[in-house]
Design a protein around this motif. Structure first.
Motif, mmCIF file in Angstrom:
data_model
loop_
_atom_site.group_PDB
_atom_site.id
_atom_site.type_symbol
_atom_site.label_atom_id
_atom_site.label_comp_id
_atom_site.label_asym_id
_atom_site.label_seq_id
_atom_site.Cartn_x
_atom_site.Cartn_y
_atom_site.Cartn_z
ATOM 1 N N GLN A 61 0.818 -1.200 0.000
ATOM 2 C CA GLN A 61 0.000 0.000 0.000
ATOM 3 C C GLN A 61 0.856 1.255 0.000
ATOM 4 O O GLN A 61 1.997 1.247 0.457
ATOM 5 N N ASP A 63 0.244 4.913 1.439
ATOM 6 C CA ASP A 63 -0.591 5.792 2.252
ATOM 7 C C ASP A 63 0.307 6.955 2.627
ATOM 8 O O ASP A 63 1.003 6.919 3.640
ATOM 9 N N GLY A 89 -8.676 2.601 -3.310
ATOM 10 C CA GLY A 89 -8.183 3.760 -2.584
ATOM 11 C C GLY A 89 -8.641 5.076 -3.159
ATOM 12 O O GLY A 89 -9.601 5.151 -3.925
ATOM 13 N N ASN A 228 -3.632 7.348 -1.193
ATOM 14 C CA ASN A 228 -3.969 6.263 -0.268
ATOM 15 C C ASN A 228 -4.496 5.100 -1.097
ATOM 16 O O ASN A 228 -5.682 5.030 -1.390
ATOM 17 N N THR B 12 5.951 2.647 2.224
ATOM 18 C CA THR B 12 5.995 3.480 1.027
ATOM 19 C C THR B 12 7.309 4.245 0.971
ATOM 20 O O THR B 12 7.755 4.815 1.957
#
Lengths: 237, 107
Positions: A61, A63, A89, A228, B12
């Motif tokens: 992911q 975010d 998302g 996101n 991330t």
């Protein structure tokens, strides 16, 4: 740990479990201890891959609201463990102007797949004060796929919502891929913003090996503000 | 420019563009702001505005002269606004982002 020899009972402290290191992402080869009802309760193990039932497994992911970013890459996320993939998302675009949201597949070397073989179509509806109107668009033999056009940014109220299913189906080492999506956004419409919803389908009519690959979502200009997005693997068994 | 990168089960990453990323980004920016790029947007906007008023062309609806002129001006947009300066005029906007050129005003 105690052993009651008279009853042949071995009692383990709970710390046998709670004292171990936690693993947060199960893989197929992970094992669970079971009592086999078909073998007089004999202790055996079952592999995670055989638990069954299918479902969505969170793979990766983004975010993030760390600053301007013009693209979002999901690299090396495809594997033979999953039949399909689901991306869910929302995002926000920083600039109050019109943008195209684009998509390309990437191979296991993180190289964009940009042969002029993207064919796609989307259709939906937008709403302005005088009523609703159709919105259509797409690609025919282009180097990337447009998920949406004329997407307006510049305000947190203009959130882009995305629900996309990816089909990088592998047959031997050669892959034909497809995807479909639903996307909601505010559309730039002669300066008047119009809430818009589209359904789309895209095919990449090019044989390419996407095993171990991924994809990239990006803008034709300017940059994302926050992103996101969560990628799930779809298990069918 | 930077990008977000995600891989399996990882945090991330917010990393700088590679030289190739930057070159592609710059090319896209140039194309988006080019005459051809902006004309493509004009055509899409024009097509939608024409669709909004197509019903005036039905036989049982009378189309006013003002509407005929408005629709003809929309059809002429790509040929009438085919330079960077004219496109700047066409995309001039007020502080709320609303386009101010008279050609966008529906009668």
């Amino acid at each position: 740990m105690t052993l009651d020899t008279s009853s042949s009972t071995l009692t383990l402290p709970s710390s046998v479990i709670t004292g171990q290191t936690e693993k947060t992402s199960l893989v197929d080869a992970d094992k669970f201890l079971i009592s086999d009802s078909a073998a007089s309760g004999a202790l055996k193990y079952v592999q995670n891959s055989n638990l069954g039932g299918g479902g969505l497994v969170l793979l990766s992911q983004v975010d993030a609201d760390q600053g301007a970013a013009s693209s979002v890459e999901f690299n090396q996320v495809f594997s033979s463990d999953y039949k399909h993939y689901r991306l869910l998302g929302c995002m926000n675009i920083g600039s109050a102007s019109a943008h195209e949201i684009k998509f390309v597949w990437r191979n296991s070397s993180n190289t964009d797949q940009t042969a002029g073989q993207y064919f796609g179509s989307f259709a939906g509806s937008r709403r302005i004060v005088t009523g609703s109107a159709d919105v259509t668009g797409g690609d025919y033999g282009n180097a990337n796929l447009d998920l949406a056009q004329d997407v307006y940014g510049g305000n947190y109220a203009r959130k882009v919502t995305l629900d996309m299913t990816l089909f990088p189906d592998a047959y031997s080492s050669v892959t034909y891929t497809a995807c479909q999506w639903q996307i909601g956004f505010y559309k730039y419409n002669s300066g008047t913003e119009a809430p818009t919803f589209l359904n789309g389908y895209g095919s990449y009519a090019q044989t390419t090996d996407l095993s171990g690959g991924g994809f990239k979502i990006y803008l034709n200009a300017n940059s994302w503000d926050f992103v996101n997005l969560a990628l799930y693997g779809v298990k069918t068994t | 420019m930077k990008k977000y990168v995600a891989t399996l089960n990882s945090e991330t990453q917010y990393v700088d563009f590679t030289a190739q990323d930057q070159a592609e980004y710059d090319a896209r920016q140039v194309e988006a702001n080019s005459v051809s790029g902006r004309l493509e947007r004009v055509r899409r906007m024009r097509d939608e505005l024409l669709k909004e008023t197509d019903f005036y062309a039905l036989q049982d609806v009378t189309m006013s002269n003002e509407m005929k002129t408005y629709r003809q001006n929309l059809r002429n947009l790509p040929q009438d606004f085919n330079t960077s300066e004219k496109l700047d005029e066409l995309f001039a906007a007020d502080e709320n982002g609303n386009l101010t050129h008279s050609v966008w005003s529906k009668p």
